[in-house]
Design a protein around this motif. Structure first.
Motif, mmCIF file in Angstrom:
data_model
loop_
_atom_site.group_PDB
_atom_site.id
_atom_site.type_symbol
_atom_site.label_atom_id
_atom_site.label_comp_id
_atom_site.label_asym_id
_atom_site.label_seq_id
_atom_site.Cartn_x
_atom_site.Cartn_y
_atom_site.Cartn_z
ATOM 1 N N ARG A 114 8.155 45.409 51.725
ATOM 2 C CA ARG A 114 7.235 45.144 50.748
ATOM 3 C C ARG A 114 7.444 45.988 49.568
ATOM 4 N NH1 ARG A 114 2.462 48.306 50.268
ATOM 5 N NH2 ARG A 114 2.302 49.508 52.209
ATOM 6 N N SER A 115 7.056 45.436 48.310
ATOM 7 C CA SER A 115 7.157 46.371 46.995
ATOM 8 C C SER A 115 6.086 46.511 46.624
ATOM 9 C CB SER A 115 8.412 45.503 46.318
ATOM 10 O OG SER A 115 9.715 45.557 46.691
ATOM 11 N N GLU A 116 5.980 47.728 45.629
ATOM 12 C CA GLU A 116 4.715 48.069 44.919
ATOM 13 C C GLU A 116 5.470 47.959 43.450
ATOM 14 O OE1 GLU A 116 2.519 51.394 45.727
ATOM 15 O OE2 GLU A 116 1.924 50.701 47.816
ATOM 16 N N TRP A 117 4.987 47.090 42.562
ATOM 17 C CA TRP A 117 5.541 47.258 41.499
ATOM 18 C C TRP A 117 5.163 48.622 40.298
ATOM 19 C CZ3 TRP A 117 9.400 43.995 40.323
ATOM 20 C CH2 TRP A 117 9.355 42.850 41.000
ATOM 21 N N LEU A 118 6.181 49.117 39.865
ATOM 22 C CA LEU A 118 6.088 50.124 38.868
ATOM 23 C C LEU A 118 6.076 49.858 37.403
ATOM 24 C CD1 LEU A 118 7.769 52.675 41.107
ATOM 25 C CD2 LEU A 118 5.435 52.295 41.074
ATOM 26 N N GLU A 119 7.042 48.706 37.363
ATOM 27 C CA GLU A 119 7.311 48.201 36.143
ATOM 28 C C GLU A 119 7.876 46.937 36.247
ATOM 29 O OE1 GLU A 119 9.186 50.333 31.906
ATOM 30 O OE2 GLU A 119 10.526 50.474 33.890
ATOM 31 N N ARG A 120 7.532 45.996 35.121
ATOM 32 C CA ARG A 120 8.031 44.621 35.064
ATOM 33 C C ARG A 120 7.952 44.046 33.821
ATOM 34 N NH1 ARG A 120 6.875 40.051 39.594
ATOM 35 N NH2 ARG A 120 4.768 41.067 39.570
ATOM 36 N N GLY A 121 9.087 43.626 33.130
ATOM 37 C CA GLY A 121 8.878 43.086 31.897
ATOM 38 C C GLY A 121 10.048 43.139 30.838
ATOM 39 N N LEU A 122 10.011 42.507 29.762
ATOM 40 C CA LEU A 122 10.995 42.650 28.684
ATOM 41 C C LEU A 122 10.426 43.765 27.602
ATOM 42 C CD1 LEU A 122 11.610 38.852 27.993
ATOM 43 C CD2 LEU A 122 12.968 40.429 29.425
ATOM 44 N N ALA A 150 9.448 49.908 53.841
ATOM 45 C CA ALA A 150 9.799 49.184 55.012
ATOM 46 C C ALA A 150 8.804 49.603 56.345
ATOM 47 C CB ALA A 150 11.269 49.334 55.243
ATOM 48 N N ASN A 151 8.324 48.842 56.814
ATOM 49 C CA ASN A 151 7.328 49.029 57.929
ATOM 50 C C ASN A 151 6.530 50.174 57.530
ATOM 51 O OD1 ASN A 151 8.788 47.195 59.593
ATOM 52 N ND2 ASN A 151 9.425 48.607 61.062
ATOM 53 N N ASP A 152 5.712 49.936 56.392
ATOM 54 C CA ASP A 152 4.733 50.847 55.781
ATOM 55 C C ASP A 152 5.222 52.100 55.300
ATOM 56 O OD1 ASP A 152 2.697 48.796 55.761
ATOM 57 O OD2 ASP A 152 2.236 49.255 57.886
ATOM 58 N N MET A 153 6.405 52.421 55.480
ATOM 59 C CA MET A 153 6.943 53.767 55.066
ATOM 60 C C MET A 153 7.678 53.641 53.756
ATOM 61 S SD MET A 153 7.487 56.731 55.348
ATOM 62 C CE MET A 153 6.788 57.074 57.013
ATOM 63 N N PRO A 154 7.356 54.241 52.820
ATOM 64 C CA PRO A 154 8.170 54.272 51.325
ATOM 65 C C PRO A 154 9.618 54.768 51.635
ATOM 66 C CG PRO A 154 6.376 55.922 51.286
ATOM 67 C CD PRO A 154 6.069 55.387 52.609
ATOM 68 N N LEU A 155 10.643 54.182 51.006
ATOM 69 C CA LEU A 155 11.794 54.836 51.201
ATOM 70 C C LEU A 155 12.661 55.005 50.283
ATOM 71 C CD1 LEU A 155 13.153 52.425 54.304
ATOM 72 C CD2 LEU A 155 12.099 54.592 54.417
ATOM 73 N N ALA A 156 12.388 54.097 49.118
ATOM 74 C CA ALA A 156 13.025 54.363 47.671
ATOM 75 C C ALA A 156 12.225 53.848 46.663
ATOM 76 C CB ALA A 156 14.182 53.415 47.855
ATOM 77 N N ILE A 157 12.738 54.392 45.413
ATOM 78 C CA ILE A 157 12.298 54.118 44.122
ATOM 79 C C ILE A 157 13.312 53.257 43.565
ATOM 80 C CG2 ILE A 157 11.144 54.526 42.048
ATOM 81 C CD1 ILE A 157 9.674 56.862 43.366
ATOM 82 N N GLU A 158 13.385 52.066 43.034
ATOM 83 C CA GLU A 158 14.409 51.416 42.220
ATOM 84 C C GLU A 158 14.059 51.105 40.768
ATOM 85 O OE1 GLU A 158 15.492 47.959 44.554
ATOM 86 O OE2 GLU A 158 16.534 49.218 45.914
ATOM 87 N N ARG A 159 14.720 51.268 39.958
ATOM 88 C CA ARG A 159 14.529 50.830 38.777
ATOM 89 C C ARG A 159 15.970 50.345 38.215
ATOM 90 N NH1 ARG A 159 11.853 56.545 39.180
ATOM 91 N NH2 ARG A 159 9.880 56.184 38.765
ATOM 92 N N ASN A 202 7.600 65.359 41.185
ATOM 93 C CA ASN A 202 6.584 64.297 40.919
ATOM 94 C C ASN A 202 6.857 63.668 39.505
ATOM 95 O OD1 ASN A 202 4.559 64.739 42.742
ATOM 96 N ND2 ASN A 202 3.759 66.749 41.953
ATOM 97 N N PRO A 203 6.489 62.493 39.440
ATOM 98 C CA PRO A 203 5.395 61.455 40.116
ATOM 99 C C PRO A 203 6.257 61.065 41.403
ATOM 100 C CG PRO A 203 5.767 60.439 38.333
ATOM 101 C CD PRO A 203 6.522 61.593 37.917
ATOM 102 N N ASP A 204 7.600 61.112 41.264
ATOM 103 C CA ASP A 204 8.370 60.400 42.659
ATOM 104 C C ASP A 204 8.108 60.914 43.685
ATOM 105 O OD1 ASP A 204 9.538 58.782 40.584
ATOM 106 O OD2 ASP A 204 11.414 59.860 40.413
ATOM 107 N N ALA A 205 7.747 62.193 44.012
ATOM 108 C CA ALA A 205 7.346 62.692 45.365
ATOM 109 C C ALA A 205 6.038 62.110 45.854
ATOM 110 C CB ALA A 205 7.328 64.286 45.373
#
Length: 254
Positions: A114-122, A150-159, A202-205
Motif C-alpha cells: 500500500r502507499s501513503e500519499w505525500l504529494e500528488r498534483g500539478l 509492504a506487509n505493513d513495513m515502510p520500505l521506501a519513499i518515492e518522489r 528527518n522527516p524521512d527517518a
C-alpha cells in the motif's frame, strides 16, 4: 522487574569469560529476544538502568549494545519517549537489469503493498525538473510522492516528476504509476539509475520508522521512452536494512 526481564532476556552463560565482550553478548541477547518475538514490535525497551542492573554490567555497556541495534534498525530511539523495538525487516533482493515498478516487484514476492500519499498534483516545475525533463516554457510538472509500504513495513519513499503532457491528471494514479502510463502508451522502456549510500534525515527517518542517521540508499532514476525522450525523473530513498540491489555482470572480450 528482574522476573519480567528474565522471561524476556534469559542470561544463561552470559558472564562466561570466553564468550567475548559483554556488550556484544548483551547485543546478541537483545537481538534474539527481538527476532523471537519476546520483545514485540512497538514495545518499549526497558530503561538502561534496569538492563544494567539485571545483567550486572555498566550502563556504558548497555548503551553500546543498544547503539548497535539502533544502527541495524532493530531499535528506534524517539526523543523524549524512549527506545522502541522495530519489527525485523526481511531483505528484498532487487535486480538492476529490469525496469519495473515497486508494485510489480512486491507482487512477484507475494507481499501486500500500500502507499501513503505525500504529494500528488500539478505544479510549476523547479529549475532542476525543467532541465531533467526537458520541459518547454510554461509546461507544468506532475509530481507523485509516496511512502511505499509492504506487509505493513515502510520500505521506501518515492518522489517522481513527469511532464504534465504524460500525466495530465496525477489523481488517476492509484497504485502503479507505470500501469497508468502504459494506458497512454507512455511507459518508459529504459532508465539510467544512480545509487548511493546516505544517512537518513528527518522527516524521512520518521516516515520510514528509522533512527535519524541510519543507513539508507538514495536512488536517482531518469527513465526514457523508446523515442529517447525523458518521461520520468525520480528520487527515491530506500531502507538500507531492507534492500539489496543485485546486478548481473558478463565478462567482455579481452
Amino acid at each position: 522487574m528482574s522476573e519480567a526481564l528474565s522471561a524476556l532476556l534469559p542470561l544463561d552463560g552470559f558472564q562466561a569469560a570466553s564468550a567475548g565482550p559483554l556488550y556484544l553478548k548483551l547485543r546478541q541477547t537483545l537481538e534474539d529476544a527481538i527476532r523471537s518475538g519476546r520483545l514485540a514490535h512497538g514495545a518499549a525497551l526497558p530503561a538502561e538502568r534496569d538492563l544494567a542492573d539485571y545483567a550486572s554490567v555498566s550502563r556504558v555497556t548497555v548503551r553500546k549494545a543498544v547503539d548497535d541495534l539502533v544502527k541495524d534498525g532493530l531499535l528506534l530511539r524517539r526523543h523524549g519517549s524512549g527506545t522502541f523495538v522495530v519489527k525485523p525487516v526481511s531483505r528484498v533482493e532487487q535486480p538492476l537489469s529490469h525496469l519495473t515498478s515497486f508494485t510489480e516487484d512486491m507482487a512477484r514476492r507475494g507481499l501486500v503493498t500500500r502507499s501513503e500519499w505525500l504529494e500528488r498534483g500539478l505544479y510549476h516545475p523547479s529549475p532542476e525538473e525543467s532541465v531533467m525533463l526537458g520541459l518547454a516554457p510554461g509546461t507544468l510538472v506532475a509530481r507523485i510522492g509516496r511512502l511505499r509500504i509492504a506487509n505493513d513495513m515502510p520500505l521506501a519513499i518515492e518522489r517522481a516528476s513527469l511532464s504534465a503532457e504524460f500525466l495530465p491528471d496525477p489523481g488517476r494514479v492509484t497504485t502503479s504509476l507505470y500501469a497508468e502510463l502504459e494506458k497512454a502508451n507512455t511507459r518508459p522502456v529504459r532508465a539510467i539509475q544512480r545509487i548511493s549510500a546516505c544517512n537518513v534525515k528527518n522527516p524521512d527517518a520518521g516516515l520510514l520508522q528509522m533512527s535519524v542517521g541510519a543507513a539508507g540508499l538514495s536512488i536517482e532514476r531518469i527513465s526514457y521512452l523508446g523515442s529517447g525522450r525523458v518521461v520520468e525523473f525520480t528520487r527515491s530513498l530506500y531502507r538500507g536494512d531492507a534492500y539489496d540491489f543485485v546486478a548481473e555482470l558478463t565478462l567482455g572480450d579481452r
